[in-house]
Each structure stands twice: as C-alpha cells, then as structure tokens.
Write a protein that holds these residues in place. Structure first.
Motif, PDB file in Angstrom:
ATOM      1  N   SER A   4       0.758  -1.251   0.168  1.00  0.00           N
ATOM      2  CA  SER A   4       0.001  -0.096  -0.077  1.00  0.00           C
ATOM      3  C   SER A   4       0.516   1.078   0.058  1.00  0.00           C
ATOM      4  O   SER A   4       2.071   1.328  -0.043  1.00  0.00           O
ATOM      5  N   THR A   5       0.677   1.746  -0.524  1.00  0.00           N
ATOM      6  CA  THR A   5       1.162   4.005  -0.364  1.00  0.00           C
ATOM      7  C   THR A   5       0.687   4.692   1.204  1.00  0.00           C
ATOM      8  O   THR A   5      -0.821   4.551   1.135  1.00  0.00           O
ATOM      9  N   ASN A   6       1.164   5.434   1.273  1.00  0.00           N
ATOM     10  CA  ASN A   6       0.821   5.998   2.367  1.00  0.00           C
ATOM     11  C   ASN A   6       1.755   7.522   2.700  1.00  0.00           C
ATOM     12  O   ASN A   6       3.178   7.112   2.473  1.00  0.00           O
ATOM     13  N   TYR A   7       1.563   8.143   3.448  1.00  0.00           N
ATOM     14  CA  TYR A   7       2.218   9.758   4.391  1.00  0.00           C
ATOM     15  C   TYR A   7       2.764   8.876   4.809  1.00  0.00           C
ATOM     16  O   TYR A   7       2.242   8.789   6.205  1.00  0.00           O
ATOM     17  N   CYS A   8       3.877   8.640   5.101  1.00  0.00           N
ATOM     18  CA  CYS A   8       4.313   8.510   6.336  1.00  0.00           C
ATOM     19  C   CYS A   8       5.551   9.476   7.310  1.00  0.00           C
ATOM     20  O   CYS A   8       6.015   9.529   6.592  1.00  0.00           O
ATOM     21  N   THR A   9       5.432   9.209   8.160  1.00  0.00           N
ATOM     22  CA  THR A   9       6.769  11.031   8.952  1.00  0.00           C
ATOM     23  C   THR A   9       7.436   9.502  10.065  1.00  0.00           C
ATOM     24  O   THR A   9       6.688   8.443  10.723  1.00  0.00           O
ATOM     25  N   VAL A  10       8.176  10.480  10.658  1.00  0.00           N
ATOM     26  CA  VAL A  10       8.771   9.638  12.024  1.00  0.00           C
ATOM     27  C   VAL A  10       8.705  10.728  13.964  1.00  0.00           C
ATOM     28  O   VAL A  10       9.347  11.805  13.168  1.00  0.00           O
ATOM     29  N   ASP A  35      -0.278   8.154   8.462  1.00  0.00           N
ATOM     30  CA  ASP A  35      -1.205   8.624   8.118  1.00  0.00           C
ATOM     31  C   ASP A  35      -2.641   7.775   7.493  1.00  0.00           C
ATOM     32  O   ASP A  35      -3.273   8.224   6.091  1.00  0.00           O
ATOM     33  N   HIS A  36      -2.891   6.250   8.567  1.00  0.00           N
ATOM     34  CA  HIS A  36      -3.827   5.432   7.965  1.00  0.00           C
ATOM     35  C   HIS A  36      -5.308   6.511   7.374  1.00  0.00           C
ATOM     36  O   HIS A  36      -5.589   5.910   7.153  1.00  0.00           O
ATOM     37  N   PRO A  37      -5.561   7.290   8.274  1.00  0.00           N
ATOM     38  CA  PRO A  37      -6.845   8.080   8.310  1.00  0.00           C
ATOM     39  C   PRO A  37      -7.270   9.228   6.710  1.00  0.00           C
ATOM     40  O   PRO A  37      -8.122  10.364   6.976  1.00  0.00           O
ATOM     41  N   GLN A  38      -5.909   9.228   6.706  1.00  0.00           N
ATOM     42  CA  GLN A  38      -5.817  10.818   5.398  1.00  0.00           C
ATOM     43  C   GLN A  38      -6.059  11.842   6.105  1.00  0.00           C
ATOM     44  O   GLN A  38      -6.981  12.433   5.871  1.00  0.00           O
ATOM     45  N   LYS A  39      -5.336  12.083   7.279  1.00  0.00           N
ATOM     46  CA  LYS A  39      -5.975  12.847   8.272  1.00  0.00           C
ATOM     47  C   LYS A  39      -4.611  14.550   7.669  1.00  0.00           C
ATOM     48  O   LYS A  39      -5.235  15.450   7.960  1.00  0.00           O
ATOM     49  N   THR A  40      -3.691  14.580   7.322  1.00  0.00           N
ATOM     50  CA  THR A  40      -2.601  15.754   7.446  1.00  0.00           C
ATOM     51  C   THR A  40      -2.887  16.248   5.943  1.00  0.00           C
ATOM     52  O   THR A  40      -2.376  17.563   5.125  1.00  0.00           O
ATOM     53  N   GLY A  41      -3.695  15.221   4.934  1.00  0.00           N
ATOM     54  CA  GLY A  41      -3.658  15.795   3.776  1.00  0.00           C
ATOM     55  C   GLY A  41      -2.026  15.729   3.053  1.00  0.00           C
ATOM     56  O   GLY A  41      -1.847  16.503   1.572  1.00  0.00           O
ATOM     57  N   LYS A  42      -1.325  15.569   3.357  1.00  0.00           N
ATOM     58  CA  LYS A  42      -0.051  15.215   2.533  1.00  0.00           C
ATOM     59  C   LYS A  42       0.613  13.852   1.546  1.00  0.00           C
ATOM     60  O   LYS A  42      -0.343  12.983   1.748  1.00  0.00           O
TER      61      LYS A  42
END
Length: 335
Positions: free
Chosen positions: A279-285, A299-306
């Motif tokens: 899968s693809t997603n936005y990730c940070t640390v 960002d599983h719930p896609q809240k950041t919009g990034k």
C-alpha cells in the motif's frame, strides 16, 4: 536441488549500494545480493557497500562485511566506513545485543569449510561522501538499500541537496506500519537508533516513493524453527557462516520461529513478484514521544492531506522467500 540459476531475479537492470549495520540479519541479505551480483544472467551490480552503526559499532560492521565477502569470494566491491554515532543523540547499546557484541555472535569462521581471506582495505572516502559521489556518477540509475539505521543517508542528504534527486530508488528495512516494535513496545530497532536520520530520509523529496519493509511484515514472514534447522540449517557452504546454530538461540527464545528481516527487504528488491500485498501512504517519524520516539507515524485515516511518500510492503510469499534462501545458500551458488 536448488541452484542459483533458478532464482529468476527481476530483469530490471540495477546498480546498487547496500548500506548496512552488518549483523547476522544483514549477512543473510548480503548473501542474497551477492548471489545476484555473481550471476551472469542477473543484471544486478553492487557498486559499493557502506557501513553504519547499529547491530554493533561501525568497525565491527566493516569487519563483518569483509567476512561475508571472503565467504563468497567476491573481491571487486568497495567498502566504505560510515557513521559510528547518530545525527543528534548518542545511542546507548544494551548489555545483551540481539546478535552479540560484535554483531556476528563471535562467529567469523566455520570448521571444515575453507574461507579464503583476502587482503582487504576500507576505501579512504567516508560512506556519506561515497553515497553522494556515486549517486552523482550514476545519476538516475542508482538503487540504495538501507538495512540499518539511516545515519549515512541522513548525512548524505545534508551534504548534497541533490542527492535524493540523483538516486533512482530507495529501499528501507526498518520502521513499523502499525506501531509494533522490538527494541521498544512500538519502535523498531533501526529507526530507534537514529530517529532524526529516519525523519530526514522520510521527509526528503525522492524521485520515487520510498519502499519500506517494516517490522510487522517481517513478523509475517517467519519460518518455522524446524525448517530453519532441518532444511536451511543443514546446508554446508562457505556462506553458511550466518546460519551458525548458536545464533538461533535468541530467535527461538524470543519468537519461537526465525526470519532475517533484512533478507525480506533484499528479496523484495531482487524479485518484486514475491510481494503479495502493499500500500502507499504518507509516513513520518515521531521524534518527541517519551515512549514513541522513533516510531513511524502512518497517516492511515488520511488526515494530514500530505502526498503519499512511502510504499509499504505489507506481505510477501514466504514459500518463495524460503526457495530463494535455499538457492542462495546452496554450495553451487558461490563456486
């Protein structure tokens, strides 16, 4: 019987740098990569191995890499010494490192299996500088495989802002996708050692999404101890140094099964068809949490919009991984 010619690697030409904190886990991955490097039918060339702190100190890592190269008879790959401390905060190693104080559990030879030791020297250039130079030299062609903490990569990014644009693709074994940890309840070891570097790497504008093999995926790719001991463990070849039985005790005690996490990452690179779910997603640390410093925030719930910056490998075909390992460790592979 299994043989190297049956591996059916990806036909995609690759020039590869392996960034490693070579403990036993990394050694298995290195053997997979070196089998491809030596296979004339496989368009896979390792142009350098860069060493970094992690499983052990960087000097031990360099020695372990040389041991692996000696075990396979490969002599044409330059090895670079890299960072021995994280970017910001020092890493304090525990009293009982998983793979022993030297990363190899004190094992550097096998009885009755000759290993030709060669006169090897480290390159004078540091690992981060080598990464920057080689990325520039092979602009748009270079694949980097990070099997340890991201310190060398973080330094390379800070040295040359164009580094990430020059690299074609980046594969990382590290981090987590659902908050499962090993050195802390929700933090994976490689990202725990140097969270700032992992943050820098995940924040950079790479040409393609980073391919990340997290801890949870590796836990789904664990072989039974019976297979590890009675099938893979019975192979006798020079490269089977990393299969030394004494090094299984920790796996058996902690997990009751066996996996080389780094080998999972290398198998994904070598043979993409082994992937059964991604899968693809936005990730940070996370850098500040008292209990979560080093955890990957997905960002599983896609809240950041990034925009999505990571391809997360969620599951692989275990039977195919085991077949690749058997083929790699067969005595005919490194003749």
């Amino acid at each position: 019987m299994y043989a190297a010619g049956l591996l059916n690697y990806s036909e995609h030409p690759m020039k590869v740098i392996i960034d490693t904190d070579a403990g036993v886990d990394d050694a298995v991955a290195l053997f997979l990569a070196l089998a491809a490097h030596k296979d004339p039918k496989c368009p896979f060339e390792i142009i350098g191995i860069t060493c970094v702190l992690g499983n052990t100190g960087v000097d031990n890592v360099c020695r372990n890499v040389f041991t692996v190269l000696d075990s396979t008879g490969v002599s044409n790959i330059p090895v670079f010494r890299g960072a021995d401390t994280p970017l910001v905060q020092p890493f304090i190693r525990g009293e009982s490192p998983f793979f022993g104080v030297d990363g190899f559990g004190g094992v550097h030879s096998l009885p009755n299996i000759p290993v030709v030791k060669q006169e090897r020297t480290l390159e004078k250039e540091s690992a981060p500088l080598a990464l920057v130079r080689l990325a520039r030299e092979f602009q748009g062609e270079l694949t980097v495989v990070a099997l340890g903490p991201c310190t060398n990569l973080g330094i390379a990014i800070n040295i040359d802002p164009n580094f990430v644009k020059n690299v074609k693709e980046l594969y990382i074994m590290g981090g987590n996708s659902h908050g499962v940890g090993n050195i802390r309840p929700c933090v994976e070891f490689n990202f725990f050692v140097d969270p700032e570097s992992a943050f820098v790497v995940l924040s950079a504008a790479w040409n393609q999404k980073i391919v990340m093999v997290p801890l949870e995926t590796c836990k789904l790719a664990m072989s039974s101890m019976e297979w590890r001991k009675q099938v893979l463990g019975t192979i006798k070849s020079s490269c089977s140094i990393s299969l030394k039985k004494g090094l299984l005790q920790r796996f058996e005690k902690d997990y009751g099964s066996w996996c080389s996490c780094d080998a999972v990452c290398m198998a994904v690179l070598l043979k993409p068809s082994i992937i059964s779910k991604s899968s693809t997603n936005y990730c940070t640390v996370e850098l500040q949490g008292a209990h979560t410093r080093g955890q990957v925030v997905v960002d599983h719930p896609q809240k950041t919009g990034k925009p999505h910056n990571v391809t997360i490998i969620e599951q692989i075909q275990l039977a195919e991984l085991e077949r690749m390992l058997l083929s790699t460790f067969h005595p005919s592979t490194f003749i």
